[in-house]
Design an enzyme around this catalytic site. Structure first.
Site, PDB file in Angstrom:
ATOM      1  N   LYS A 177     -23.775 -11.544 -11.466  1.00 47.39           N
ATOM      2  CA  LYS A 177     -24.535 -10.379 -10.995  1.00 47.39           C
ATOM      3  C   LYS A 177     -24.081 -10.074  -9.570  1.00 47.39           C
ATOM      4  O   LYS A 177     -24.423 -10.804  -8.641  1.00 47.39           O
ATOM      5  CB  LYS A 177     -26.040 -10.662 -10.973  1.00 47.39           C
ATOM      6  CG  LYS A 177     -26.846  -9.393 -10.704  1.00 47.39           C
ATOM      7  CD  LYS A 177     -28.178  -9.655 -10.061  1.00 47.39           C
ATOM      8  CE  LYS A 177     -28.127  -9.696  -8.561  1.00 47.39           C
ATOM      9  NZ  LYS A 177     -27.702  -8.458  -7.898  1.00 47.39           N
ATOM     10  N   GLU A 180     -26.460  -5.332  -5.955  1.00 47.91           N
ATOM     11  CA  GLU A 180     -26.747  -4.031  -6.573  1.00 47.91           C
ATOM     12  C   GLU A 180     -26.174  -2.869  -5.773  1.00 47.91           C
ATOM     13  O   GLU A 180     -25.985  -1.779  -6.307  1.00 47.91           O
ATOM     14  CB  GLU A 180     -28.255  -3.841  -6.779  1.00 47.91           C
ATOM     15  CG  GLU A 180     -29.134  -4.064  -5.558  1.00 47.91           C
ATOM     16  CD  GLU A 180     -29.535  -5.529  -5.380  1.00 47.91           C
ATOM     17  OE1 GLU A 180     -28.654  -6.407  -5.518  1.00 47.91           O
ATOM     18  OE2 GLU A 180     -30.711  -5.789  -5.083  1.00 47.91           O
ATOM     19  N   GLY A 230     -25.516 -15.559  -0.575  1.00 51.05           N
ATOM     20  CA  GLY A 230     -26.374 -14.498  -0.048  1.00 51.05           C
ATOM     21  C   GLY A 230     -27.221 -15.041   1.081  1.00 51.05           C
ATOM     22  O   GLY A 230     -26.866 -16.042   1.719  1.00 51.05           O
ATOM     23  N   GLY A 231     -28.345 -14.410   1.307  1.00 49.78           N
ATOM     24  CA  GLY A 231     -29.195 -14.768   2.434  1.00 49.78           C
ATOM     25  C   GLY A 231     -30.087 -15.967   2.147  1.00 49.78           C
ATOM     26  O   GLY A 231     -30.290 -16.362   0.996  1.00 49.78           O
ATOM     27  N   GLY A 235     -31.779 -17.156  -1.369  1.00 50.60           N
ATOM     28  CA  GLY A 235     -31.215 -18.441  -1.803  1.00 50.60           C
ATOM     29  C   GLY A 235     -32.300 -19.488  -2.041  1.00 50.60           C
ATOM     30  O   GLY A 235     -32.236 -20.270  -2.995  1.00 50.60           O
ATOM     31  N   GLU A 252     -24.379 -20.761  -0.976  1.00 56.07           N
ATOM     32  CA  GLU A 252     -23.618 -20.376   0.227  1.00 56.07           C
ATOM     33  C   GLU A 252     -24.473 -19.368   0.961  1.00 56.07           C
ATOM     34  O   GLU A 252     -24.602 -18.223   0.520  1.00 56.07           O
ATOM     35  CB  GLU A 252     -22.281 -19.732  -0.163  1.00 56.07           C
ATOM     36  CG  GLU A 252     -21.268 -20.677  -0.748  1.00 56.07           C
ATOM     37  CD  GLU A 252     -20.707 -21.649   0.267  1.00 56.07           C
ATOM     38  OE1 GLU A 252     -20.744 -21.351   1.476  1.00 56.07           O
ATOM     39  OE2 GLU A 252     -20.238 -22.711  -0.153  1.00 56.07           O
ATOM     40  N   CYS A 291     -20.465 -13.646   7.050  1.00 52.86           N
ATOM     41  CA  CYS A 291     -21.342 -14.828   7.159  1.00 52.86           C
ATOM     42  C   CYS A 291     -20.897 -15.731   8.295  1.00 52.86           C
ATOM     43  O   CYS A 291     -21.711 -16.387   8.938  1.00 52.86           O
ATOM     44  CB  CYS A 291     -21.364 -15.590   5.837  1.00 52.86           C
ATOM     45  SG  CYS A 291     -19.730 -16.005   5.236  1.00 52.86           S
ATOM     46  N   GLU A 394     -29.737 -14.451  11.903  1.00 51.11           N
ATOM     47  CA  GLU A 394     -28.525 -13.738  11.517  1.00 51.11           C
ATOM     48  C   GLU A 394     -28.761 -12.228  11.652  1.00 51.11           C
ATOM     49  O   GLU A 394     -29.627 -11.680  10.979  1.00 51.11           O
ATOM     50  CB  GLU A 394     -28.241 -14.091  10.060  1.00 51.11           C
ATOM     51  CG  GLU A 394     -26.812 -14.051   9.683  1.00 51.11           C
ATOM     52  CD  GLU A 394     -26.609 -14.322   8.204  1.00 51.11           C
ATOM     53  OE1 GLU A 394     -27.541 -14.192   7.402  1.00 51.11           O
ATOM     54  OE2 GLU A 394     -25.468 -14.655   7.862  1.00 51.11           O
TER      55      GLU A 394
END
Ligand code: NAD
Length: 500
Positions: A177, A180, A230-231, A235, A252, A291, A394
């Site tokens: 996936k 989006e 992702g974030g 996560g 990650e 990242c 971040e």
């Protein structure tokens, strides 16, 4: 604009079962330029069922390694063939420059070639000395099974390849996936896998949102492994959902990456110029939506004022614009949400006492910069400290915060004062200090007198809340495997533990 069939299940391209679609916006002008299927949990279920069937009853897991590697190499060749097309698509989808898009495609081809070479170079298993000639003991590696993959919007194609290439090399089937908001190049990659001859059901993609498709991937009992990039917030949700069915989990996540500059690195004009230039690159490439972005400059006090003055001057000259325009060096942020987030962090830092040296606002519109685009000027904030949100969290935008130190111990303490631990750099001409800093900094990648390069042969991943597990390198392949110990007794006889 008619919606593309972007859900691929069991060898067939489809619309979403619900018929829902989503417009994909060009971040440079906020206008839709593509439309994709908006899948939901029922599409995820269908894709997982196809991957399960292909793993349990299909040929791919038992396909000889040489054939699997050959397929990966064909995919790399097809990426080279379609470099311009896919690089351009990545540029429009994610807002990066076309040259960045092309480099991404090259890196993706490298990842496919690397994992092909890695599996080919392996032996049939590791023979273990059992201490007797009458036992043959060997540890072999087998695929995990059905792998579910969830990827972010900043490097859609690259992050997908770091999962897909090792998963296929190891003999797994998968569902993916993409984000989006940037699904298009992952769809293109699945098309290339099909063209390269991957059997039906091995590679499945569901375009759609995280809360439905992604959440279903994480909690579905027929998924054996979930690999998420992702974030931190998403996560954590994925890890919690995956725990219920005790899946293997690879995460990650984000980073807050220190770029530590010692004065000795700036002792010569060349050294100074290089360190400034790379600090600029560390913080502002892809508008800081990386990242491992070096958004925290930690600089020795004695060189600070000269360094930040030059840095701010050069940052103010970065050419912002649509990534497809000639001469543009930096594209827009990916979305309104990302623009709002960047503005919030800059405002909060200024309220907390930071000094704005350059940027801190949206640029004037121009021929290459439509007013509706999500552009934000590269921003340098001086006088920052660890208490500020922009220093701790971040930002994922073109924002560089500046902190200072006077001793090596202080530099280490600052560099390690983050809940993340993805990557960091140290700039020094003293090789002893470079080694000490590399050992003491608690991050998954340490650059000495450089920033950003990675190698497919070397593991990538983070300490702390930057994640669990590693991608790339041998460990990146091991994530997609189970170890099996096969112990064969060549001269079986009774044990006589029980007298009767
Ligand atoms: P995000 O967490 O918002 O989304 C990532 C993916 O997770 C998307 O596909 C999203 O749809 C999906 N998702 C969201 N909620 C979910 C849920 N509840 N269950 C399952 N899936 C869900 O992240 P983003 O904004 O797309 O990407 C930026 C983040 O990615 C940054 O934190 C960045 O540091 C990180 N990142 C890390 C690496 C790395 O190598 N460590 C690489 C690239 C990006």
């Amino acid at each position: 604009m008619s919606a593309q069939q972007t859900i691929h299940v069991d060898g067939e391209w489809r619309n979403a079962a619900s018929g829902a679609t989503r417009e994909i916006l060009d971040p440079a002008d906020a206008k839709p330029f593509a439309e994709v299927a908006e899948g939901d949990a029922s599409d995820a279920d269908a894709a997982i069922a196809a991957a399960r069937k292909a793993f349990d009853h299909g040929a791919w897991p038992d396909t000889p390694v040489a054939e699997r590697a050959a397929l990966l190499r064909r995919v790399a060749d097809l990426l080279v063939r379609d470099r311009e097309k896919i690089g351009l698509l990545e540029s429009r989808d994610a807002g990066k420059t076309v040259e960045e898009g092309r480099v991404d495609v090259d890196c993706v081809a490298d990842a496919f070639r690397y994992f092909a070479d890695l599996v080919i170079g392996e032996g049939a298993g590791r023979v273990v000395d059992a201490g007797t000639d009458t036992v043959h003991s060997v540890v072999v590696h087998e695929p995990v099974g059905v792998c579910a993959m969830i990827t972010p919007w900043n490097y859609p194609l690259l992050q997908a390849s770091w999962k897909i290439a090792p998963a296929l090399a190891a003999g797994n089937t998968f569902v993916i996936k993409p984000s989006e908001i940037t699904p298009l190049t992952t769809v293109a990659l699945i098309e290339l896998l099909v063209e390269a001859g991957l059997p039906e059901g091995v590679a499945n993609i569901v375009t759609g949102p995280g809360h439905s498709v992604g959440a279903r991937f994480a909690d579905h009992p027929d998924v054996d492994l979930i690999s998420f990039t992702g974030g931190l917030i998403s996560g954590t949700k994925v890890a919690q959902a995956a725990a219920v069915s005790v899946k293997k989990v690879a995460l990650e996540l984000g980073g807050k990456n220190p770029n530590v500059v010692f004065a000795d690195a700036c002792a010569t004009d060349e050294g100074f110029d290089t360190a400034v230039d790379q600090a600029l690159n560390a913080a502002f490439i892809h508008s800081g939506q990386v990242c491992s972005a070096g958004g925290r400059l930690i600089i020795e006090e004695s060189v600070r004022s000269r360094f930040v003055a030059e840095l701010a001057l050069r940052a103010s000259k970065i050419k912002l614009g649509r990534g497809t325009e000639e001469g543009v060096e930096c594209g827009p942020l990916v979305s309104q949400q990302q623009l709002d987030k960047t503005e919030y962090y800059v405002d909060s830092a200024l309220e907390e006492g930071a000094k704005l040296l350059t940027g801190g606002r949206r640029p004037e519109p121009s021929e290459v910069r439509p007013a509706e685009g999500y552009f934000y000027e590269p921003t340098v904030l001086d006088n920052c400290h660890r208490g500020m949100r922009a220093v701790r969290e971040e930002v994922f935008g073109p924002v560089l915060t500046v902190e200072t130190f006077t001793t090596e111990d202080e530099a280490v303490a600052l560099a390690n004062d983050t809940e993340y631990g993805l990557a960091g750099a140290v700039w020094t001409s003293d090789s002893g200090r470079a080694r000490r800093m590399a050992r003491r900094m608690r991050h998954g990648t340490i650059w000495i007198n450089d920033f950003h390069p990675y190698l497919p042969q070397a593991e990538w991943g983070g300490f702390g809340k930057s994640g669990v597990g590693r991608e790339l390198g041998p460990a990146g392949l091991a994530e997609y495997r189970e170890s099996k110990h096969v112990y064969e007794n060549l001269a079986p006889e009774p044990v006589r533990w029980f007298a009767g």
